[in-house]
Write a protein that holds these residues in place. Structure first.
Motif, PDB file in Angstrom:
ATOM      1  N   PRO A   1       0.830  -1.218   0.000  1.00 15.13           N
ATOM      2  CA  PRO A   1       0.000   0.000   0.000  1.00 15.13           C
ATOM      3  C   PRO A   1       0.860   1.263   0.000  1.00 15.13           C
ATOM      4  N   VAL A   2       0.465   2.199  -0.843  1.00 15.90           N
ATOM      5  CA  VAL A   2       1.099   3.518  -0.902  1.00 15.90           C
ATOM      6  C   VAL A   2      -0.031   4.534  -1.009  1.00 15.90           C
ATOM      7  N   ARG A   3      -0.179   5.325   0.030  1.00 22.87           N
ATOM      8  CA  ARG A   3      -1.268   6.309   0.123  1.00 22.87           C
ATOM      9  C   ARG A   3      -2.613   5.638  -0.169  1.00 22.87           C
ATOM     10  N   HIS A   4      -3.255   5.963  -1.276  1.00 24.38           N
ATOM     11  CA  HIS A   4      -4.588   5.441  -1.574  1.00 24.38           C
ATOM     12  C   HIS A   4      -4.586   4.382  -2.685  1.00 24.38           C
ATOM     13  N   PHE A   5      -3.421   3.790  -2.970  1.00 26.67           N
ATOM     14  CA  PHE A   5      -3.345   2.752  -4.004  1.00 26.67           C
ATOM     15  C   PHE A   5      -2.335   1.689  -3.601  1.00 26.67           C
ATOM     16  N   TYR A   6      -2.216   0.645  -4.404  1.00 25.36           N
ATOM     17  CA  TYR A   6      -1.302  -0.468  -4.125  1.00 25.36           C
ATOM     18  C   TYR A   6      -0.325  -0.611  -5.286  1.00 25.36           C
ATOM     19  N   VAL A   7       0.935  -0.952  -4.971  1.00 26.95           N
ATOM     20  CA  VAL A   7       1.951  -1.125  -6.015  1.00 26.95           C
ATOM     21  C   VAL A   7       2.646  -2.466  -5.866  1.00 26.95           C
TER      22      VAL A   7
ATOM     23  N   LEU B   1       8.566   1.792  -4.964  1.00 30.39           N
ATOM     24  CA  LEU B   1       8.118   2.601  -3.834  1.00 30.39           C
ATOM     25  C   LEU B   1       8.680   4.017  -3.903  1.00 30.39           C
ATOM     26  N   ALA B   2       9.914   4.145  -4.340  1.00 31.93           N
ATOM     27  CA  ALA B   2      10.510   5.478  -4.490  1.00 31.93           C
ATOM     28  C   ALA B   2       9.722   6.303  -5.501  1.00 31.93           C
ATOM     29  N   ALA B   3       9.374   5.690  -6.614  1.00 33.87           N
ATOM     30  CA  ALA B   3       8.588   6.402  -7.637  1.00 33.87           C
ATOM     31  C   ALA B   3       7.184   6.712  -7.128  1.00 33.87           C
ATOM     32  N   ALA B   4       6.563   5.767  -6.461  1.00 33.08           N
ATOM     33  CA  ALA B   4       5.197   5.969  -5.963  1.00 33.08           C
ATOM     34  C   ALA B   4       5.126   7.030  -4.877  1.00 33.08           C
ATOM     35  N   ASN B   5       6.182   7.165  -4.097  1.00 27.69           N
ATOM     36  CA  ASN B   5       6.197   8.156  -3.002  1.00 27.69           C
ATOM     37  C   ASN B   5       6.758   9.506  -3.417  1.00 27.69           C
ATOM     38  N   ALA B   6       7.247   9.618  -4.642  1.00 24.61           N
ATOM     39  CA  ALA B   6       7.810  10.888  -5.104  1.00 24.61           C
ATOM     40  C   ALA B   6       6.707  11.929  -5.245  1.00 24.61           C
ATOM     41  N   PRO B   7       7.029  13.164  -4.950  1.00 24.04           N
ATOM     42  CA  PRO B   7       5.998  14.223  -5.063  1.00 24.04           C
ATOM     43  C   PRO B   7       5.576  14.474  -6.498  1.00 24.04           C
TER      44      PRO B   7
END
Length: 69
Positions: free
Chosen positions: A46-52, A63-69
């Protein structure tokens, strides 16, 4: 060398290195994707409101890409 020459040199070098890295990764990342490639969404990270997930197993970069601003 003036500031514009330095900027052009830096940007050109960066583009060349990025292209080389992409070419190397593209050759190594051939996947045969089918319905068996996917898992239950709740088993993904889980990352914020989606899953990767990452089919190659490189979840850290995903995860780095998904959490990037």
């Amino acid at each position: 060398m003036n500031i514009y020459d330095k900027i052009i040199s830096t940007v050109t070098s960066s583009l060349i290195l990025s292209t080389m890295a992409f070419s190397i990764n593209a050759e190594q990342s051939v996947l045969n994707i089918s319905e068996k490639s996917f898992t239950n969404i709740r088993k993904m990270t889980p990352v914020r409101h989606f899953y990767v997930d990452n089919l190659l197993g490189n979840i850290d970069d995903t995860l780095a890409a998904a959490n990037a601003p």
